[in-house]
Design an enzyme around this catalytic site. Structure first.
Site, PDB file in Angstrom:
ATOM      1  N   GLY A 240       1.736   8.720  -6.736  1.00  0.00           N
ATOM      2  CA  GLY A 240       2.502   7.490  -6.848  1.00  0.00           C
ATOM      3  C   GLY A 240       3.907   7.496  -6.290  1.00  0.00           C
ATOM      4  O   GLY A 240       4.525   6.427  -6.165  1.00  0.00           O
ATOM      5  N   GLU A 275      -1.413  14.558  -7.784  1.00  0.00           N
ATOM      6  CA  GLU A 275      -2.290  13.904  -6.805  1.00  0.00           C
ATOM      7  C   GLU A 275      -1.474  13.081  -5.809  1.00  0.00           C
ATOM      8  O   GLU A 275      -1.669  11.865  -5.694  1.00  0.00           O
ATOM      9  CB  GLU A 275      -3.273  12.978  -7.526  1.00  0.00           C
ATOM     10  CG  GLU A 275      -4.175  13.664  -8.528  1.00  0.00           C
ATOM     11  CD  GLU A 275      -5.017  12.676  -9.335  1.00  0.00           C
ATOM     12  OE1 GLU A 275      -4.822  11.444  -9.207  1.00  0.00           O
ATOM     13  OE2 GLU A 275      -5.883  13.141 -10.091  1.00  0.00           O
ATOM     14  N   GLY A 277      -0.284  11.303  -2.429  1.00  0.00           N
ATOM     15  CA  GLY A 277      -0.915  10.844  -1.194  1.00  0.00           C
ATOM     16  C   GLY A 277       0.157  10.429  -0.200  1.00  0.00           C
ATOM     17  O   GLY A 277       0.544  11.174   0.697  1.00  0.00           O
ATOM     18  N   ARG A 278       0.690   9.219  -0.443  1.00  0.00           N
ATOM     19  CA  ARG A 278       1.634   8.611   0.496  1.00  0.00           C
ATOM     20  C   ARG A 278       2.828   9.512   0.828  1.00  0.00           C
ATOM     21  O   ARG A 278       3.258   9.585   1.976  1.00  0.00           O
ATOM     22  CB  ARG A 278       2.136   7.301  -0.127  1.00  0.00           C
ATOM     23  CG  ARG A 278       2.902   6.424   0.809  1.00  0.00           C
ATOM     24  CD  ARG A 278       3.528   5.229   0.063  1.00  0.00           C
ATOM     25  NE  ARG A 278       2.680   4.593  -0.900  1.00  0.00           N
ATOM     26  CZ  ARG A 278       1.986   3.466  -0.682  1.00  0.00           C
ATOM     27  NH1 ARG A 278       2.080   2.855   0.481  1.00  0.00           N
ATOM     28  NH2 ARG A 278       1.233   2.956  -1.638  1.00  0.00           N
ATOM     29  N   ARG A 314      -1.914  -3.146   5.747  1.00  0.00           N
ATOM     30  CA  ARG A 314      -0.929  -3.212   4.656  1.00  0.00           C
ATOM     31  C   ARG A 314      -0.042  -4.461   4.685  1.00  0.00           C
ATOM     32  O   ARG A 314       0.176  -5.073   3.627  1.00  0.00           O
ATOM     33  CB  ARG A 314      -0.070  -1.942   4.624  1.00  0.00           C
ATOM     34  CG  ARG A 314      -0.898  -0.652   4.474  1.00  0.00           C
ATOM     35  CD  ARG A 314      -0.041   0.568   4.157  1.00  0.00           C
ATOM     36  NE  ARG A 314       0.524   0.442   2.830  1.00  0.00           N
ATOM     37  CZ  ARG A 314       1.742   0.080   2.565  1.00  0.00           C
ATOM     38  NH1 ARG A 314       2.597  -0.142   3.552  1.00  0.00           N
ATOM     39  NH2 ARG A 314       2.151  -0.061   1.326  1.00  0.00           N
ATOM     40  N   TYR A 318      -0.462  -6.488   1.351  1.00  0.00           N
ATOM     41  CA  TYR A 318       0.590  -6.288   0.330  1.00  0.00           C
ATOM     42  C   TYR A 318       1.952  -6.807   0.791  1.00  0.00           C
ATOM     43  O   TYR A 318       2.978  -6.403   0.223  1.00  0.00           O
ATOM     44  CB  TYR A 318       0.748  -4.797  -0.012  1.00  0.00           C
ATOM     45  CG  TYR A 318      -0.523  -4.008  -0.116  1.00  0.00           C
ATOM     46  CD1 TYR A 318      -1.403  -4.194  -1.183  1.00  0.00           C
ATOM     47  CD2 TYR A 318      -0.838  -3.049   0.837  1.00  0.00           C
ATOM     48  CE1 TYR A 318      -2.564  -3.450  -1.274  1.00  0.00           C
ATOM     49  CE2 TYR A 318      -1.998  -2.295   0.741  1.00  0.00           C
ATOM     50  CZ  TYR A 318      -2.864  -2.506  -0.312  1.00  0.00           C
ATOM     51  OH  TYR A 318      -4.003  -1.762  -0.394  1.00  0.00           O
ATOM     52  N   CYS A 343      -7.635 -13.600  14.617  1.00  0.00           N
ATOM     53  CA  CYS A 343      -7.512 -15.040  14.403  1.00  0.00           C
ATOM     54  C   CYS A 343      -7.262 -15.381  12.944  1.00  0.00           C
ATOM     55  O   CYS A 343      -8.113 -15.991  12.288  1.00  0.00           O
ATOM     56  CB  CYS A 343      -8.757 -15.730  14.930  1.00  0.00           C
ATOM     57  SG  CYS A 343      -8.902 -15.466  16.689  1.00  0.00           S
ATOM     58  N   GLU A 344      -6.160 -14.917  12.426  1.00  0.00           N
ATOM     59  CA  GLU A 344      -5.738 -15.255  11.070  1.00  0.00           C
ATOM     60  C   GLU A 344      -4.223 -15.280  11.049  1.00  0.00           C
ATOM     61  O   GLU A 344      -3.582 -14.397  11.625  1.00  0.00           O
ATOM     62  CB  GLU A 344      -6.178 -14.179  10.056  1.00  0.00           C
ATOM     63  CG  GLU A 344      -7.634 -14.174   9.776  1.00  0.00           C
ATOM     64  CD  GLU A 344      -7.949 -13.613   8.394  1.00  0.00           C
ATOM     65  OE1 GLU A 344      -7.151 -13.818   7.448  1.00  0.00           O
ATOM     66  OE2 GLU A 344      -8.997 -12.986   8.274  1.00  0.00           O
ATOM     67  N   TYR A 372      -2.618   5.179   4.154  1.00  0.00           N
ATOM     68  CA  TYR A 372      -3.308   3.901   3.988  1.00  0.00           C
ATOM     69  C   TYR A 372      -3.259   3.078   5.285  1.00  0.00           C
ATOM     70  O   TYR A 372      -3.118   1.868   5.268  1.00  0.00           O
ATOM     71  CB  TYR A 372      -2.720   3.123   2.801  1.00  0.00           C
ATOM     72  CG  TYR A 372      -2.704   3.953   1.532  1.00  0.00           C
ATOM     73  CD1 TYR A 372      -3.890   4.273   0.881  1.00  0.00           C
ATOM     74  CD2 TYR A 372      -1.510   4.464   1.010  1.00  0.00           C
ATOM     75  CE1 TYR A 372      -3.888   5.060  -0.255  1.00  0.00           C
ATOM     76  CE2 TYR A 372      -1.504   5.250  -0.131  1.00  0.00           C
ATOM     77  CZ  TYR A 372      -2.700   5.544  -0.757  1.00  0.00           C
ATOM     78  OH  TYR A 372      -2.694   6.330  -1.875  1.00  0.00           O
TER      79      TYR A 372
HETATM   80  N1  LLP Z   1      -4.360   9.368  -7.760  1.00  0.00           N
HETATM   81  C1  LLP Z   1      -5.062   8.255  -8.033  1.00  0.00           C
HETATM   82  C2  LLP Z   1      -5.984   8.248  -9.165  1.00  0.00           C
HETATM   83  C3  LLP Z   1      -4.889   7.108  -7.235  1.00  0.00           C
HETATM   84  O1  LLP Z   1      -5.565   6.011  -7.504  1.00  0.00           O
HETATM   85  C4  LLP Z   1      -3.984   7.147  -6.130  1.00  0.00           C
HETATM   86  C5  LLP Z   1      -3.800   5.981  -5.275  1.00  0.00           C
HETATM   87  C6  LLP Z   1      -3.295   8.336  -5.888  1.00  0.00           C
HETATM   88  C7  LLP Z   1      -3.498   9.429  -6.723  1.00  0.00           C
HETATM   89  C8  LLP Z   1      -2.325   8.483  -4.758  1.00  0.00           C
HETATM   90  O2  LLP Z   1      -1.227   7.632  -4.875  1.00  0.00           O
HETATM   91  P1  LLP Z   1       0.000   7.767  -3.869  1.00  0.00           P
HETATM   92  O3  LLP Z   1       0.654   9.111  -4.119  1.00  0.00           O
HETATM   93  O4  LLP Z   1      -0.513   7.682  -2.473  1.00  0.00           O
HETATM   94  O5  LLP Z   1       0.874   6.634  -4.211  1.00  0.00           O
HETATM   95  N2  LLP Z   1      -3.632   0.988  -0.233  1.00  0.00           N
HETATM   96  C9  LLP Z   1      -2.406   0.906  -0.992  1.00  0.00           C
HETATM   97  C10 LLP Z   1      -2.241   2.077  -1.944  1.00  0.00           C
HETATM   98  C11 LLP Z   1      -3.399   2.275  -2.898  1.00  0.00           C
HETATM   99  C12 LLP Z   1      -3.230   3.449  -3.823  1.00  0.00           C
HETATM  100  C13 LLP Z   1      -4.475   3.733  -4.563  1.00  0.00           C
HETATM  101  N3  LLP Z   1      -4.425   4.866  -5.438  1.00  0.00           N
HETATM  102  C14 LLP Z   1      -1.241   0.812  -0.027  1.00  0.00           C
HETATM  103  O6  LLP Z   1      -1.464   0.779   1.184  1.00  0.00           O
HETATM  104  O7  LLP Z   1      -0.083   0.711  -0.441  1.00  0.00           O
END
Ligand code: LLP
Length: 419
Positions: A240, A275, A277-278, A314, A318, A343-344, A372
């Site tokens: 997150g 966990e 990601g981003r 994105r 969002y 076309c949107e 993402y």
């Molecule tokens: N763990 C779980 C259970 C999750 O659902 C997620 C993201 C993460 C870890 C990783 O979160 P991060 O560190 O990346 O914030 N498509 C959206 C983001 C969706 C996130 C879904 N879950 C965007 O482009 O902003």
């Protein structure tokens, strides 16, 4: 810090000039920097060093490209996966099954079985029935599934509604009040070993306070479970952490985050699972695009680029901001809208934004597209599936091909009865 910088007036990815990639691979194309990935992996690891025993499972939904996963596997990262496909990818990239965490609110029986057969290290159970079914499948195979119970701490993470996951009305986890009873019942099932609890309250978080509040609630739950006689040796804190999409943005650093986690989880005596990601991949990737037209508009001109919402969803989904920069800036600025060919009206990357002046044929990039980005791409409007490139110093490799519209067409059938 990333490795997409101007050198002699031309944007480079590490030492590779972006016009070379555009020339050789075509546009639109995602470009990742190996050095940036490695740096971010190290910065996150250093950031959480003060917490003690920990394990990092990269949320591969943010960027499942196999070459990206290989870089992170080499850096000692495991994977957080949410589907059978992601399990296969993590293993194919070289991640150890034991380092894989299986999250997700809708794991099918087939996926649970696949995960067990693969030997993955942790299931994050989202509802009691899932735990019961998992225990049955594991027991029938003579195996033990190692699991945590995902709880919903009912905390507002203060992020976009579509990426907020920790409020009680969200679909994720079990209510924290119900967690002790559910944990107690699951812990008695043969085939299942309950290790602790998991949570994830949302993505692109800029405020550590909701995270700290959620973690504190989970700390109380851990104490309650122990008081009931349960062993608790893992807590999965999810991901997150936000990243800057604009130079002016200043999210908490991994070090700020690690300091908060160390403070809130002091004395828990568990292995903490992360966990991210981003924060690992976001700024390690850009989307390289070419300007097709600069179309006069009623208010501002429209810069029409060859990347669209199907390549980078994105902004449409969002209202997300991705910085736009010319690959060979001429020093001039313009105020423009930026849109793709789909076309949107939603296929718009920016409205009335001051950007580097560009003309048709020029190359440009959208920054912070490593998370993402490609993974959410589609072939909407019968556009090809966008390719991916990884740069490593002076070299680069195509790490995902452009899938031509014709290839996708070839996978479709007209049934005989329509002949
Ligand atoms: N763990 C779980 C259970 C999750 O659902 C997620 C993201 C993460 C870890 C990783 O979160 P991060 O560190 O990346 O914030 N498509 C959206 C983001 C969706 C996130 C879904 N879950 C965007 O482009 O902003």
């Amino acid at each position: 810090m990333d490795h997409f910088q101007l050198k002699n007036g031309i944007l480079h990815a590490e030492n590779v000039p972006l016009p070379r990639i555009a020339e050789e691979v075509g546009t639109p194309v995602y470009v990742y920097s190996r050095a940036t990935l490695e740096r971010h992996a190290q910065v996150f690891r250093d950031g959480i060093a003060p917490v003690g025993k920990s394990h990092i499972a990269f949320a591969i939904k943010s960027n499942p490209n196999r070459a990206v996963l290989r870089v992170l596997a080499k850096a000692g990262y495991g994977a957080d996966v949410v589907s059978g496909g992601e399990i296969s990818r993590a293993i194919a990239a070289g991640m150890k099954p034991d380092d894989v965490v299986f999250s997700g609110v809708g794991k099918t029986r087939a996926e649970l079985e696949q995960a067990l057969d693969t030997g993955i290290g942790q299931f994050n159970i989202e509802l009691e029935e899932e735990g019961v079914v998992l225990a049955q499948i594991a027991a029938a195979k003579g195996m033990t599934a190692h699991a945590t119970l995902r709880v919903n701490p009912d905390v507002d993470a203060g992020t976009h509604a579509k990426i907020s996951t920790g409020k009680k009305e969200n679909k994720f986890g079990v209510g924290i009040d119900q967690a002790p009873a559910i944990f107690d019942r699951l812990a008695r099932l043969p085939g299942l070993k309950m290790h602790g609890v998991a949570l994830h309250i949302g993505s692109q978080l800029f405020d550590l306070d909701p995270l700290a509040a959620a973690y504190a609630r989970v700390g109380q739950l851990v104490a309650d479970l122990r008081a009931m006689g349960h062993d608790v040796d893992r807590v999965d804190l999810g991901g997150g952490l936000g990243v800057p999409y604009k130079p002016s943005e200043n999210p908490p650093s991994p070090a700020d985050y690690g300091e908060m986690v160390a403070r809130v989880t002091k004395g828990w005596d568990v292995t903490l699972m992360f966990e991210p990601g981003r924060v690992i991949v976001g700024n390690a990737g850009i989307l390289l695009t070419r300007v097709i037209w600069v179309k006069p508009g009623v208010i501002n001109p429209y810069v029409i680029v060859d990347a669209a919402m199907n390549d980078l969803a994105r902004p449409a989904m969002y209202d997300a901001w991705h910085d736009f920069a010319a690959v060979q800036p001429n020093g001039q600025k313009m105020v423009a809208n930026i849109a793709g060919p789909v076309c949107e009206t939603g296929d718009t990357f920016a409205m009335g934004r001051e950007i580097d002046a560009v003309a048709s044929g020029d190359l440009a990039i959208f920054r912070t597209a490593g998370a993402y980005g490609a993974t959410m791409a589609s072939t909407y409007n019968s556009r090809p599936l966008v390719p991916e490139v990884m740069v490593d110093g002076d070299n680069y490799a195509v790490v995902a091909d452009r899938i031509a519209a014709e290839t996708i067409l070839a996978a479709e059938r007209i049934p005989d009865w329509l002949a």
